[in-house]
Design a protein around this motif. Structure first.
Motif, short mmCIF file in Angstrom:
data_model
loop_
_atom_site.label_atom_id
_atom_site.label_comp_id
_atom_site.label_asym_id
_atom_site.label_seq_id
_atom_site.Cartn_x
_atom_site.Cartn_y
_atom_site.Cartn_z
N SER A 347 3.18 -12.99 16.49
CA SER A 347 5.28 -13.00 16.57
C SER A 347 5.05 -12.18 14.94
CB SER A 347 5.38 -14.50 16.95
OG SER A 347 6.91 -14.73 16.17
N VAL A 348 4.20 -13.10 13.55
CA VAL A 348 4.59 -12.75 12.77
C VAL A 348 4.15 -11.70 12.12
CG1 VAL A 348 3.68 -13.84 10.26
CG2 VAL A 348 4.17 -15.44 11.20
N LEU A 349 3.10 -10.91 12.73
CA LEU A 349 3.20 -10.00 12.37
C LEU A 349 3.85 -8.68 12.58
CD1 LEU A 349 -1.03 -9.60 12.90
CD2 LEU A 349 -0.02 -9.74 10.89
N ALA A 350 4.33 -9.09 13.92
CA ALA A 350 4.60 -7.80 14.72
C ALA A 350 6.25 -8.35 14.22
CB ALA A 350 5.39 -8.48 16.10
N LYS A 351 6.65 -8.87 13.52
CA LYS A 351 8.83 -9.62 12.21
C LYS A 351 8.43 -8.77 10.74
CE LYS A 351 10.47 -12.68 13.11
NZ LYS A 351 11.06 -14.94 13.18
N TYR A 352 7.21 -8.94 10.57
CA TYR A 352 7.35 -8.74 9.07
C TYR A 352 6.17 -7.90 9.29
CZ TYR A 352 9.71 -13.21 9.17
OH TYR A 352 10.59 -14.10 9.69
N PHE A 353 5.29 -7.55 9.50
CA PHE A 353 4.59 -6.16 8.82
C PHE A 353 4.94 -5.26 8.53
CE2 PHE A 353 0.85 -3.28 9.10
CZ PHE A 353 -0.01 -3.50 8.55
N PRO A 354 4.89 -4.56 7.65
CA PRO A 354 5.50 -3.57 7.19
C PRO A 354 4.76 -1.87 7.47
CG PRO A 354 5.05 -4.02 5.04
CD PRO A 354 4.46 -5.34 5.95
N TRP A 422 -5.88 -12.33 1.85
CA TRP A 422 -4.48 -12.28 0.83
C TRP A 422 -4.00 -11.45 1.25
CZ3 TRP A 422 -4.45 -17.44 -0.35
CH2 TRP A 422 -5.84 -18.11 -0.40
N THR A 423 -4.22 -10.41 1.00
CA THR A 423 -3.07 -9.67 0.63
C THR A 423 -2.13 -9.29 1.10
OG1 THR A 423 -4.73 -7.96 -1.00
CG2 THR A 423 -2.61 -6.50 0.65
N LEU A 424 -2.40 -9.29 2.83
CA LEU A 424 -2.08 -9.54 4.15
C LEU A 424 -1.10 -10.54 4.15
CD1 LEU A 424 -0.92 -8.55 6.37
CD2 LEU A 424 -2.72 -9.94 7.88
N PHE A 425 -1.29 -12.11 3.46
CA PHE A 425 -0.25 -12.90 3.90
C PHE A 425 0.82 -12.68 2.93
CE2 PHE A 425 -3.40 -14.07 6.61
CZ PHE A 425 -2.39 -14.98 7.95
N HIS A 426 0.06 -11.86 1.41
CA HIS A 426 0.83 -11.99 1.03
C HIS A 426 2.12 -11.18 0.34
CE1 HIS A 426 -0.52 -14.63 -2.56
NE2 HIS A 426 -1.72 -14.03 -2.86
N VAL A 427 1.94 -10.56 1.59
CA VAL A 427 3.02 -8.99 1.67
C VAL A 427 3.65 -9.59 3.11
CG1 VAL A 427 3.35 -7.36 3.19
CG2 VAL A 427 1.19 -7.01 1.53
N LEU A 428 3.51 -10.48 3.78
CA LEU A 428 4.32 -11.11 4.41
C LEU A 428 5.43 -12.47 4.18
CD1 LEU A 428 1.39 -11.51 7.34
CD2 LEU A 428 3.56 -9.90 7.26
N LEU A 441 8.12 -22.14 6.29
CA LEU A 441 7.33 -22.57 6.65
C LEU A 441 6.25 -21.35 7.78
CD1 LEU A 441 7.14 -26.24 6.70
CD2 LEU A 441 6.63 -24.68 5.20
N GLU A 442 7.37 -20.40 7.91
CA GLU A 442 6.75 -19.37 8.95
C GLU A 442 5.69 -19.32 9.39
OE1 GLU A 442 8.25 -16.41 12.81
OE2 GLU A 442 10.19 -16.91 10.35
N VAL A 443 5.51 -18.49 8.04
CA VAL A 443 4.75 -17.22 7.88
C VAL A 443 3.04 -18.34 7.40
CG1 VAL A 443 4.05 -15.82 5.63
CG2 VAL A 443 5.91 -15.66 6.81
N LEU A 444 3.08 -19.82 6.32
CA LEU A 444 2.13 -20.21 5.61
C LEU A 444 1.50 -20.63 7.14
CD1 LEU A 444 3.84 -21.41 2.57
CD2 LEU A 444 1.99 -19.41 2.87
N ASN A 445 2.85 -21.46 7.68
CA ASN A 445 1.82 -21.94 9.38
C ASN A 445 1.25 -20.93 9.78
OD1 ASN A 445 2.40 -24.54 8.94
ND2 ASN A 445 4.56 -24.08 9.94
#
Length: 827
Positions: A347-354, A422-428, A441-445
């Protein structure tokens, strides 16, 4: 005490220094082994193995404290003590701050509240908590250590207290510790003659300053660099170099040349960082950084030049590929908490991955699959079908080519996927902050749950979970989520710096470096390093922004989609290929050699067919070959284009069957379920074999599409009967070959009859048969339908042997019964 210390340390020779560095490496290895061997202690008290603190127990306390080559600082605490709980963060920061001092000074802790550890605390006369003791190197078994009375509650004060006690060692100096006393002009003049280092750093400071000694210990684990203190009272050196402010750092070169070290602030952390980045300076036990043009041979991949200050989309897509196709594939069935973690991750990838359009379509399809799933589990195969776009939706594909750019390493086991994650979650986190996400907390969780459920390194996942449990709940805004992930990333870098997993070409540092963001670094009033978090946040928002991500080295979208279509086409043809292989294996059970005439005829037909047919696509040709082997009749292309009926007439079908039989003439018929015999001994009645072959092969014709009714009578003895043709229609329920009556006036082509008779004659010659059967031969044919003479001979022989065996048994028991009767008759 200081002069005594100076005498002890000034006697250090290059050999002693080398031995000290070996001891440093051994101590570092011991630290790692210790943390791995005592996981139970990690969970019990206020400290864990990831805090870089030795956890003492009754079993290891003697081996750690007694006769140690390093000085030991030990905290005795009680886990129920509130003051100990408040002091624990300071002690953890002290351990992180002095991690480079480990070969000379180590930090340890023991929980006196634990039942098994109480006696250790009693033996060391601990009456209050927390208590800190300093144990010198090579301490005796009965040593009680030096108590830190009224110790400060800040990292700098504790650090200075450790240096004071370290200098009090006297004769028992830790072998890995460099000299800490001030240097002199005489030592500097002959320094490069007695040492093999490339760089000598001189830190000019006042007598009460600790900067020089701290930097000396910070560089303890690095080779090709030496640090010495010069006091401001040494007028000769101060005047010669031209020092005007204290502290300041100068590099001394052979020949008497001095160069000032350029830093933003004259402070310990800036000196240490700049000196560790000098050419030729490497961590002890680590190889020299690999030259770029040599990396191709080591990684097996082409080295891709890149800008270290930018993020590459190739790294992000490679991370997605490994995450979704490799790590998730280890879970055949995903259910329960793991399924929940997967849903939040996708869900987070679908919402925030550029990402690009084709990649985003894949992520949206996966998210739709998971969100609409009502069952409590999902199979990875179903997930993979959507991931690989089996349904062939338009503009939907995730590249399978892995191309690391900014995360490539000098060796195949360095960086890559961990760097990419690490890079992926910084970007998110940055994308969530930029697009105005509702939950901080959406991305961090999602990251925490993914690492706990799927990340392949179990030990790393446990460390991250403990780190997340400490302060994740303190995040209350999107910007604080960005800074939390950044600070934890730096904490991990500090913990694993110098480990075997560190790439010598990309050493672990506190990021961003002063070169990347000089405004992010500043100092406190006491000279300690301090982060300017406002500047750090601005740098992170710019560095990981979607608008600044580079698309270099990406595979073209058209090529990605074309590769996916080709892969899908191969997967569709795979079942037919397997079926064909099985059919060929069935045909290979027992073979009959083709006659010369049939081989020649087949070669001629293949040549004619090759001239007449147009070139076909490989997949189409493959399908047509399958249809031919299965006996399916397909209409000619010309008939389809002219609009004619696709159902062939019975005569056309007979011609097609004849051509098919001629093409299959070189294939050796088989009898399913029978043992293969030697070819030179096979004697088979062709008529009976054809009958058996129909049952096994289901519609393979043996000689012709039109035959007369079979009989064992001579031709002159046969009564006139209607001829039948073998049709290709199947009874759907019984699977039998239909016999269709033919017109009596239908005559076979003379040429076809002659060919068929010639084949039959040649086959009979091969099998040892005669054109006409004798009277005895006819009876043998009737009795041995489907069997060879060798089979009949074996049956007769077995019958004879069984008869002789029964006769022998009869005589044996008869004779034995007679002997027993005689014995009974005796008195």
């Amino acid at each position: 005490m200081e002069p005594r210390c100076g005498r002890a340390t000034s006697r250090s020779t290059p050999a002693q220094t080398h031995a000290g560095r070996k001891a440093a490496a051994a101590a570092a290895a011991f630290c790692l082994c210790f943390c791995l061997l005592y996981p139970s202690a990690v969970e019990a008290g206020l400290y864990t193995a990831s805090d870089q603190i030795y956890l003492l127990t009754p079993e290891n306390v003697e081996s750690v404290l007694v006769n140690s080559t390093a000085a030991m600082v030990v905290e005795f605490y009680a886990s129920w003590c509130g003051h100990c709980v408040s002091f624990s963060p300071i002690y953890k920061r002290l351990a992180a701050d002095t991690r480079e001092w480990k070969p000379a000074v180590n930090l340890a802790a023991i929980d006196c509240a634990a039942q098994e550890s109480r006696q250790v605390c009693v033996d060391h006369r601990i009456s209050g908590f927390p208590a800190i003791k300093f144990f010198h190197a090579y301490s005796a078994a009965n040593s009680q250590g030096e108590v830190f009375k009224g110790f400060p509650r800040d990292v700098q004060g504790l650090r200075h207290l450790i240096i004071d006690n370290l200098e009090a060692h006297g004769e028992h100096w830790p072998p890995a510790c460099p000299p800490l006393e001030p240097t002199s002009q005489a030592e500097i003049d002959v320094f490069f003659q007695t040492n093999t280092v490339q760089h000598l750093a001189l830190i000019f400071e006042k007598a009460d300053s600790y900067v020089g000694r701290e930097v000396t210990l910070d560089l303890l684990q690095f080779e090709n660099i030496a640090v010495r203190r010069v006091l401001n009272t040494d007028e000769h050196l101060v005047t010669k170099v031209g020092v005007t402010e204290f502290p300041s750092c100068f590099l001394y070169y052979p020949g008497g040349n001095f160069t000032r070290l350029g830093v933003d602030f004259e402070a310990r952390s800036f000196y240490s960082y700049a000196l560790q980045r000098l050419p030729g300076v490497v961590r002890s036990g680590k190889p020299q950084p690999v030259i770029t043009d040599m990396l191709t041979n080591k990684t097996g991949d082409i080295w891709r030049p890149f800008n270290s200050s930018r993020v590459y989309m190739a790294d992000l897509e490679s991370t997605l590929h490994y995450s979704l196709r490799v790590e998730l594939a280890a879970h055949t069935v995903i259910k329960g908490e793991t399924l929940t973690s997967l849903k939040s991750y996708i869900s987070v990838l679908a919402k925030y991955f550029p990402g690009r359009t084709v990649v985003m379509n894949v992520l949206k399809s996966l998210n739709s699959l998971l969100q609409n799933e009502t069952a409590d589990h999902i199979y990875y195969e179903a997930f993979k079908e959507v991931l690989d776009n089996t349904a062939q939706a338009a503009d939907t594909a995730l590249p399978e080519v892995v191309r690391w750019v900014g995360c490539q390493g000098s060796e195949p086991h360095f960086r890559r996927y961990p760097c990419g994650l690490w890079t992926l979650f910084h970007v998110l986190t940055i994308q969530a902050n930029s697009t105005g996400g509702s939950d901080p907390l959406e991305v961090l969780n999602a990251m925490r749950n993914y690492v706990r459920s799927f990340f392949g390194c179990t030990y790393c996942a446990e460390h991250f979970e403990r780190m997340a449990a400490e302060g994740l709940m303190e995040v209350n805004s999107l910007s604080s989520a960005v800074l939390w992930l950044w600070s934890r990333h730096n904490r991990v870098n500090n913990r694993i710096a110098g480990a075997l997993s560190e790439d010598p070409l990309f050493p672990k540092i506190q990021w961003p470096s002063p070169e990347m963001c000089s405004a992010c670094h500043t100092v406190k009033e006491n000279g300690d390093h301090k982060w300017n978090k406002d500047k750090v946040l601005g740098f992170l928002l710019s560095h990981f922004s979607s608008s600044t991500i580079l698309t270099d080295y990406l595979e073209d979208e058209i090529q990605i989609l074309e590769k996916q279509r080709e892969k899908h086409a191969r997967q569709q043809l795979a079942p037919k290929h397997v079926e064909r292989k099985a059919r060929e294996a069935l045909n290979s059970i027992m073979h009959f050699p083709p006659s010369p005439s049939s081989v020649e005829e087949e070669e001629e037909e293949e040549e004619d067919k090759g001239e007449e047919e147009e070139p076909q696509d490989e997949a189409v040709a493959y399908e047509e070959e399958e249809e031919e082997e299965a006996g399916d009749e397909a209409p000619a292309a010309g008939s389809e284009m002219e609009g004619k009926s696709s159902e062939p007439t019975s005569w056309a079908r007979a011609e097609m069957e004849m051509g098919h039989n001629q093409r299959q003439a070189h294939r050796k018929p088989t009898i399913v379920g029978m043992r293969m015999r030697e070819l030179q001994e096979d004697i088979v009645d062709l008529d009976s074999f054809v009958n058996q072959h129909f049952k096994a092969k289901a519609l393979q014709l043996a000689a012709s599409s039109r035959v007369k009714q079979r009989t064992l009578q001579r031709e002159v003895e046969q009564e006139p009967r209607p001829a039948f043709s073998l049709g290709m229609e199947l009874d759907a329920g019984l699977g039998m070959v239909g016999l269709q009556p033919m017109k009596e006036n239908l005559e076979l082509d003379v040429g076809q009859q002659r060919k068929r008779l010639l084949k039959r004659e040649l086959a009979r010659q091969y099998f040892g048969g005669e054109p006409e059967l004798s009277h005895k031969g006819r009876w043998m044919s009737m009795l041995s339908i489907g069997f060879s003479k060798l089979d009949i001979s074996l049956c007769v022989m077995l019958y004879f042997l069984s008869s002789m065996c029964l006769l022998a048994m009869y005589l044996f028991f008869k004779n034995r019964l007679r002997v027993r009767r005689i014995k009974i008759a005796l008195p």
